[in-house]
Design a protein around this motif. Sequence first.
Motif, PDB file in Angstrom:
ATOM      1  N   GLN A 152       0.843  -1.169  -0.054  1.00 52.78           N
ATOM      2  CA  GLN A 152      -0.038  -0.143   0.001  1.00 52.78           C
ATOM      3  C   GLN A 152       0.824   1.190  -0.133  1.00 52.78           C
ATOM      4  OE1 GLN A 152      -3.324  -0.211   2.924  1.00 52.78           O
ATOM      5  NE2 GLN A 152      -3.244  -2.345   2.947  1.00 52.78           N
ATOM      6  N   LEU A 153       1.988   1.251   0.779  1.00 49.47           N
ATOM      7  CA  LEU A 153       2.893   2.517   0.868  1.00 49.47           C
ATOM      8  C   LEU A 153       3.378   2.656  -0.663  1.00 49.47           C
ATOM      9  CD1 LEU A 153       4.974   1.841   4.074  1.00 49.47           C
ATOM     10  CD2 LEU A 153       2.920   3.302   3.712  1.00 49.47           C
ATOM     11  N   ARG A 154       3.790   1.447  -1.157  1.00 44.84           N
ATOM     12  CA  ARG A 154       4.274   1.598  -2.565  1.00 44.84           C
ATOM     13  C   ARG A 154       3.453   2.617  -3.584  1.00 44.84           C
ATOM     14  NH1 ARG A 154       3.518  -3.659  -5.913  1.00 44.84           N
ATOM     15  NH2 ARG A 154       1.220  -2.635  -5.629  1.00 44.84           N
ATOM     16  N   ASP A 155       2.010   2.125  -3.511  1.00 42.33           N
ATOM     17  CA  ASP A 155       1.110   2.920  -4.358  1.00 42.33           C
ATOM     18  C   ASP A 155       0.845   4.359  -3.913  1.00 42.33           C
ATOM     19  OD1 ASP A 155       0.691   0.369  -5.842  1.00 42.33           O
ATOM     20  OD2 ASP A 155      -1.161  -0.040  -4.444  1.00 42.33           O
ATOM     21  N   ILE A 156       1.008   4.555  -2.458  1.00 48.67           N
ATOM     22  CA  ILE A 156       0.948   6.139  -2.135  1.00 48.67           C
ATOM     23  C   ILE A 156       2.069   6.776  -2.486  1.00 48.67           C
ATOM     24  CG2 ILE A 156       1.321   7.510  -0.133  1.00 48.67           C
ATOM     25  CD1 ILE A 156      -0.124   5.301   1.746  1.00 48.67           C
ATOM     26  N   CYS A 157       3.303   6.138  -2.578  1.00 53.16           N
ATOM     27  CA  CYS A 157       4.706   6.943  -2.937  1.00 53.16           C
ATOM     28  C   CYS A 157       4.486   7.030  -4.681  1.00 53.16           C
ATOM     29  CB  CYS A 157       5.671   6.299  -2.646  1.00 53.16           C
ATOM     30  SG  CYS A 157       6.272   6.126  -0.925  1.00 53.16           S
ATOM     31  N   ASN A 158       3.725   6.181  -5.253  1.00 56.68           N
ATOM     32  CA  ASN A 158       3.546   6.354  -6.567  1.00 56.68           C
ATOM     33  C   ASN A 158       2.485   7.021  -7.161  1.00 56.68           C
ATOM     34  OD1 ASN A 158       6.261   4.749  -7.847  1.00 56.68           O
ATOM     35  ND2 ASN A 158       5.216   3.133  -6.230  1.00 56.68           N
ATOM     36  N   GLU A 159       1.720   7.979  -6.297  1.00 49.90           N
ATOM     37  CA  GLU A 159       0.928   8.793  -6.829  1.00 49.90           C
ATOM     38  C   GLU A 159      -0.464   8.142  -6.873  1.00 49.90           C
ATOM     39  OE1 GLU A 159       2.622  11.171  -9.862  1.00 49.90           O
ATOM     40  OE2 GLU A 159       4.552  11.019  -8.845  1.00 49.90           O
ATOM     41  N   MET A 160      -0.762   7.054  -6.440  1.00 50.29           N
ATOM     42  CA  MET A 160      -1.873   6.444  -6.615  1.00 50.29           C
ATOM     43  C   MET A 160      -2.858   7.238  -5.625  1.00 50.29           C
ATOM     44  SD  MET A 160      -3.506   2.647  -6.230  1.00 50.29           S
ATOM     45  CE  MET A 160      -2.835   1.980  -7.733  1.00 50.29           C
ATOM     46  N   PRO A 161      -4.066   7.989  -5.911  1.00 50.18           N
ATOM     47  CA  PRO A 161      -5.092   8.703  -5.069  1.00 50.18           C
ATOM     48  C   PRO A 161      -5.585   7.553  -3.973  1.00 50.18           C
ATOM     49  CG  PRO A 161      -5.556   9.131  -7.522  1.00 50.18           C
ATOM     50  CD  PRO A 161      -4.582   8.174  -7.307  1.00 50.18           C
ATOM     51  N   ILE A 162      -5.760   8.186  -2.660  1.00 55.90           N
ATOM     52  CA  ILE A 162      -6.146   7.698  -1.354  1.00 55.90           C
ATOM     53  C   ILE A 162      -7.499   6.782  -1.785  1.00 55.90           C
ATOM     54  CG2 ILE A 162      -7.107   7.753   0.599  1.00 55.90           C
ATOM     55  CD1 ILE A 162      -5.072   9.791   1.266  1.00 55.90           C
ATOM     56  N   HIS A 163      -8.588   7.462  -2.717  1.00 54.23           N
ATOM     57  CA  HIS A 163      -9.686   6.734  -2.889  1.00 54.23           C
ATOM     58  C   HIS A 163      -9.252   5.502  -3.638  1.00 54.23           C
ATOM     59  CE1 HIS A 163      -9.577   9.142  -6.308  1.00 54.23           C
ATOM     60  NE2 HIS A 163     -10.329   8.367  -7.065  1.00 54.23           N
ATOM     61  N   ARG A 223       8.967  11.339   0.197  1.00 53.30           N
ATOM     62  CA  ARG A 223       8.096  10.692  -0.955  1.00 53.30           C
ATOM     63  C   ARG A 223       6.839  10.363  -0.322  1.00 53.30           C
ATOM     64  NH1 ARG A 223      10.456   6.649  -4.977  1.00 53.30           N
ATOM     65  NH2 ARG A 223       8.170   6.966  -5.390  1.00 53.30           N
ATOM     66  N   LEU A 224       6.870   9.667   0.961  1.00 55.28           N
ATOM     67  CA  LEU A 224       5.622   9.054   1.482  1.00 55.28           C
ATOM     68  C   LEU A 224       4.736  10.260   1.931  1.00 55.28           C
ATOM     69  CD1 LEU A 224       3.644   6.865   2.430  1.00 55.28           C
ATOM     70  CD2 LEU A 224       5.161   7.006   4.670  1.00 55.28           C
ATOM     71  N   ASN A 225       5.349  11.307   2.452  1.00 55.51           N
ATOM     72  CA  ASN A 225       4.629  12.620   2.970  1.00 55.51           C
ATOM     73  C   ASN A 225       4.002  13.330   1.653  1.00 55.51           C
ATOM     74  OD1 ASN A 225       3.725  14.825   4.802  1.00 55.51           O
ATOM     75  ND2 ASN A 225       5.560  15.839   4.004  1.00 55.51           N
ATOM     76  N   ALA A 226       4.821  13.487   0.502  1.00 55.10           N
ATOM     77  CA  ALA A 226       4.132  14.075  -0.493  1.00 55.10           C
ATOM     78  C   ALA A 226       3.407  13.127  -1.181  1.00 55.10           C
ATOM     79  CB  ALA A 226       5.227  14.243  -1.239  1.00 55.10           C
ATOM     80  N   GLY A 227       3.432  11.666  -1.053  1.00 59.17           N
ATOM     81  CA  GLY A 227       2.525  10.824  -1.950  1.00 59.17           C
ATOM     82  C   GLY A 227       2.960  10.997  -3.342  1.00 59.17           C
ATOM     83  N   ALA A 228       4.402  11.066  -3.779  1.00 61.32           N
ATOM     84  CA  ALA A 228       4.699  11.392  -5.056  1.00 61.32           C
ATOM     85  C   ALA A 228       6.064  10.774  -5.173  1.00 61.32           C
ATOM     86  CB  ALA A 228       4.636  12.805  -5.256  1.00 61.32           C
ATOM     87  N   LYS A 229       6.433  10.668  -6.655  1.00 61.69           N
ATOM     88  CA  LYS A 229       7.620  10.389  -6.989  1.00 61.69           C
ATOM     89  C   LYS A 229       8.853  11.560  -6.731  1.00 61.69           C
ATOM     90  CE  LYS A 229       6.165   7.128 -10.337  1.00 61.69           C
ATOM     91  NZ  LYS A 229       6.149   6.596 -11.819  1.00 61.69           N
ATOM     92  N   SER A 230      10.085  11.052  -6.727  1.00 63.55           N
ATOM     93  CA  SER A 230      11.243  12.073  -6.579  1.00 63.55           C
ATOM     94  C   SER A 230      11.098  13.397  -7.242  1.00 63.55           C
ATOM     95  CB  SER A 230      12.539  11.441  -6.881  1.00 63.55           C
ATOM     96  OG  SER A 230      12.539  10.395  -6.046  1.00 63.55           O
ATOM     97  N   ASP A 231      10.684  13.323  -8.496  1.00 62.17           N
ATOM     98  CA  ASP A 231      10.748  14.784  -9.213  1.00 62.17           C
ATOM     99  C   ASP A 231       9.550  15.673  -8.950  1.00 62.17           C
ATOM    100  OD1 ASP A 231       8.601  13.013 -10.134  1.00 62.17           O
ATOM    101  OD2 ASP A 231       8.570  13.709 -12.242  1.00 62.17           O
ATOM    102  N   LEU A 232       8.603  15.261  -7.919  1.00 67.73           N
ATOM    103  CA  LEU A 232       7.626  16.104  -7.593  1.00 67.73           C
ATOM    104  C   LEU A 232       7.797  16.675  -6.095  1.00 67.73           C
ATOM    105  CD1 LEU A 232       4.311  14.380  -8.961  1.00 67.73           C
ATOM    106  CD2 LEU A 232       5.595  16.219 -10.080  1.00 67.73           C
ATOM    107  N   LEU A 233       8.979  16.392  -5.509  1.00 64.13           N
ATOM    108  CA  LEU A 233       9.052  16.673  -4.234  1.00 64.13           C
ATOM    109  C   LEU A 233       9.038  18.208  -3.806  1.00 64.13           C
ATOM    110  CD1 LEU A 233      11.719  14.089  -2.862  1.00 64.13           C
ATOM    111  CD2 LEU A 233       9.223  14.073  -2.581  1.00 64.13           C
TER     112      LEU A 233
END
Length: 922
Positions: free
Chosen positions: A765-776, A825-835
Motif C-alpha cells: 500500500q505504501l508503494r502505491d501511495i509513493c507512486n501517486e495513486m490517489p487514496i480513494h 516521498r511518503l509525505n508527498a505521496g509522489a515520486k522524486s521529481d515532484l518533491l
Amino acid sequence: MEPPRGILHKTTVESTTLRHGSFHTTTLAGSKRPHTDDNGSRHQPSTAERAVQFQRASTIGKEPPELSASTIEAVDPDSAARTSEYSQRLAIPATPTSTVDRSLSLSFPRYGLSEPLVNNLKALGIKDIYPWQKQCLLGPGLLNGTRNLVYTAPTGGGKSLVADILMLKRVLEDSDSKALLVLPYVALVQEKVRWLRNIVHGLKRQQSNQDTPKKEESSLWQRRADEDSVRVIGFFGGGKVRATWSDFDIGVCTFEKANTLINAAINECTITNLRSVVLDELHMVDDDHRGYLMELIATKLLSLEHEVQIVGMSATLQNIDLLSRWLNAHTYCTFYRPVPIEEHLVHEGKIYPASSTSGLLKTASQLASDSNASQPQTQPVRIVHPSPHKELKDPVLNAVVALATETAKSDFGALVFCNSRRGCEFNARLISRALRNTCSLDPTMLEKRLDLLADLRSLSTGLDPTLAETIPSGVAFHHAGLTTEERDLIANAYDNGVLKVLTATCSLAAGINLPARRVILHNARMGRDLIGPSMLRQMRGRAGRKGKDEIGETYLCCRKDDLKDVIELMHAELPQISSGLTTDKHRIQRALLEIIAIRLANSRDTVLDYIQRTLLHLSATSDNIETHVESSLRDLAEMGFIQSESDNYAATQLGKAVVASSLEPEDGAFVHREMQRALRAFVMDGEMHVLYMFTPVQDLSVVINWQVFRSEMERLDDSGLRVMTFLGLKPTQVNKMAQGGNLKETTPAEQEISRIYRRFYLALQLRDICNEMPIHLISRKYDVPRGAVQTLAQTCQGFAAGMIKFCEQMNWGAMAAILDHFSDRLNAGAKSDLLALAKVTFIKSRTARVFYENGFKTVAAIANADPKELVPILMQAQPSKVRLKSKDEQKYEEKLLAKAKVIADSANKLWQMEMMQQVYEE
C-alpha cells in the motif's frame, strides 16, 4: 440490522466539466476537458431541488423512498409539559457569578493572571469561573507551582480550564520555562493547539530574573524575534513539524511524543526548563497499550532534582487517593455540570426515566423481573410507536431513528453512537430519509449544507456518495474510515449547527469535543463487546451544550437480549486504577531501558529508587516487583540492550538506538534483526525493500486480503520478488492463503513470519501511495477505508522518523539517508521529481502530477500564476464525481478558486525563501 453492503460502495463515474465562461486560462501543456455553458434561459432549480439532486446522484438515479419516523407519545398527557424534553424549562439553581462573588472573576488578584490573558479568555467566551474551579485553583501550593494536582470533573464541567490556567502561569512567569500538555489522540492535540494559540495570542512573558543579567552582559547574545511570545507547537505521529525541545514553549503532545521529548531533554540536560506537565485522561494510565506511557513520563519527572508541577485530570477516576499518593498531589473531586443531564433507558419501544445510575438500575431490574406482577412496576414516560416500514421493524433501530429525527426537527443536535463504521453509515442514511421531507423548511440552512458538499467535493478524495445523500437532510457520519480533512469539515459543520445529527463510533466520545443536546446509544455494544463503564460515562457526558442547551439528554437503547448485561454495566463501578507495567507485555522492560539509556539510573540503587517512585510500587507487592525487575534486567542484558558490571548498568549502542527510536524492547530487537539482514543484502534496484523497512512493527492488527496479496504479488517485478524471497515469504504460502488456508501463529518463529507477511502487505500500500495513486483508489483496491490508508501513511511517517534516529544512533548513515528520502516521498505521496512541488499547500500526490504535466513544474511557475489559471488544473486532479446543475458547479468552482489562491500564496512564500537562500549562498 446490518446495512446492505453493495449500496454503500456505489459511485457515479461521470466526469465534471469545466466551463471557460467562469475562468480564463493561458496555454498549458496537456489537453483540456471539453466544456459547456449552462448559462442562458435554463430553469435554475431551487435550493431544495438541488438538495434532492445531490441525493439522487449519490444513489445513481435510484432514490430510496422516504421514511416517516415513528411518533413518540407521552404516556401521561397531563404531565407532558413537565416531561417533554423540548417543552420543559427546569428551574435550575443559578450558578453564582462574579457579580455575587468577586473571586469567580478571572481578574481576581489572587489568581495572578495578567490583564491580556484575562481579555483573551473573555474573547473566547470565558468571563467567569465556576465555584468548583475557584476552590480547586486555590488549593495549597497550586497557583505558585509548588504542589501537584489530581482532580476529576464530569465531561463538560470545565476541567480543562483549571489545567490551562496553572500551565499558563508557569510559562508566563518565566521566559525560559516550558510546559507539556499530554493528550491521548491526534485530533485532541490539533484541537488544543488551536485553542491555546488563541489564548496566548499577543501575550508577553516575564524575563527570567536569574538569566537576564547574564544575557545583558554577553555581547554575543541576541534576542530572538519571538523571545517574549509564547510558542505553541503540536507533536504527534505523522506530523509535518519536526520541532525540537528549543522550538516551543508549550508542547501539545500525544503520549508517545511527550515521552520521546522528555527522554531527549533529560539525556541532553535541558530538562531543567520544564516547569509544568498536564496529563489529560489520567484514567488511561493503566492501559498497557498506550496509556502506560503516562506512568513512565510522570515517574521520570518525579525522579528529577528540580520541581515540575504535574497536573492530572480525568472525568472517570475511581481511586483518586492512590494517584494522589503516587504523585504527591492535592486532590479535588466535583460532580458539577453546568448543564444537567437527564438519562433514559429505551427498552422494547418504551422510554423509562433514570435521573441517576441507581434509578436506571431500578428501572432495568423491574423490567427484568416480570414474574411478580403484584409489585409496582416503573411506568414508561413515553412510548415509541412501532413503524410500518420494514426497514424499522427492529425496535432498537426504530427508537434510534425516532429519537434522532425528533431532535433535529426541534432544531437541536443529536449524537448517535453506533457499534461499527458500517452501522454509522447505515443509521445516517435511514435518519436522513426520515428527515428528507423537511429540507424545504429552511433554504438558508440548506444552502450552508450545499456549501459543505462543495467543500467535500473539492477534496482530493472527492465526495463520498453516502454523505452526498445524507448531508442535505442535515445528517452525516463520523468515523476513522473518513480522511482527516473530511472529519474536520463534518465536525465543524455539526458544531456550527449546519448538521443536526451525527452518527459516530465510540472513538468520537473521547477523541474530539462535540457536545449534543441528545446522545443516543444504539445498544450497549461497540463491535461485539459490551462497552465499559468509563466509555459509557464518556459517551453520556457529551450530552448538553453550555450556552446552547438548558439540559442534556441520554438515551440508551437496549436490546432485549442485553438487558441483564446492561443491568450489570450500570451497576459496575468505574475500574480501579493500577499500574500497567507488569502485564504480559513486559512494559517494565521499556521503563528500565529508558532510564538507563538516558542516564537517569546507572546502578541497582538508582534503579530501585526509580521503581519506588512508580505507580507500580503502590499497586503491587514488593516480592512481585522485585521478581519483575530482576527478570527484566536479565532479559535486557540478553537482548544486548544493557551491560552490567558490579550492579552498575549502562546502555549499549543498540539500547540507545531503541530508546531514541521510541520502540518497545521486543520490537527493537525485531527491527535490529531486520536491519542487520538488510545491510548484508539490501535490494537497491527497486522500492519494496526500503518501503518494507519503515512499515511499522507495533501492534500490526491489519487483516490481510489474501486474494489482493496474491494479485499484487503476481504483478511484482524481479526486484520485488527478490525482496519477498529475501524476507522469507513464499509465493506458495500466499497462494495457499488465497485459497482459504490458515497462517499459523503458534510458535515465536511462526509469529515472526506472520508479522513479516503483514508488514509486506502494508508496504504494498505504501508503494502505491509513493507512486501517486490517489487514496480513494488505494482504498478501493485493498478494500479498506480511505481514512485507514491516510492513517497508515501518517503512522509510517512517524515510524520512519524513529527508524532514521535508530540508524543514526547505530552509525548506519547510508540507510538513514535512504529512509529519509522515502519518508519525504511518503509525505508527498509522489515520486522524486515532484518533491519540490509537494511543499506547496494542497499540492500532493495526483494533484502535483497534474500540475507538473500542465507545465507548472516548479514552485516559481505556480507562484507567478494567476489563481484562475490554477482552477482547471485542480479540476483535472479531482476524482470522478457526480454532475450537477450549474449553480452547484459554480459553487464547486468557487471553492477551487479559493484553494487556488491559497496554493499561489504558499508557492509565493516558498519561492521568496528560495530566492533569499540563493542570495545568501552567493
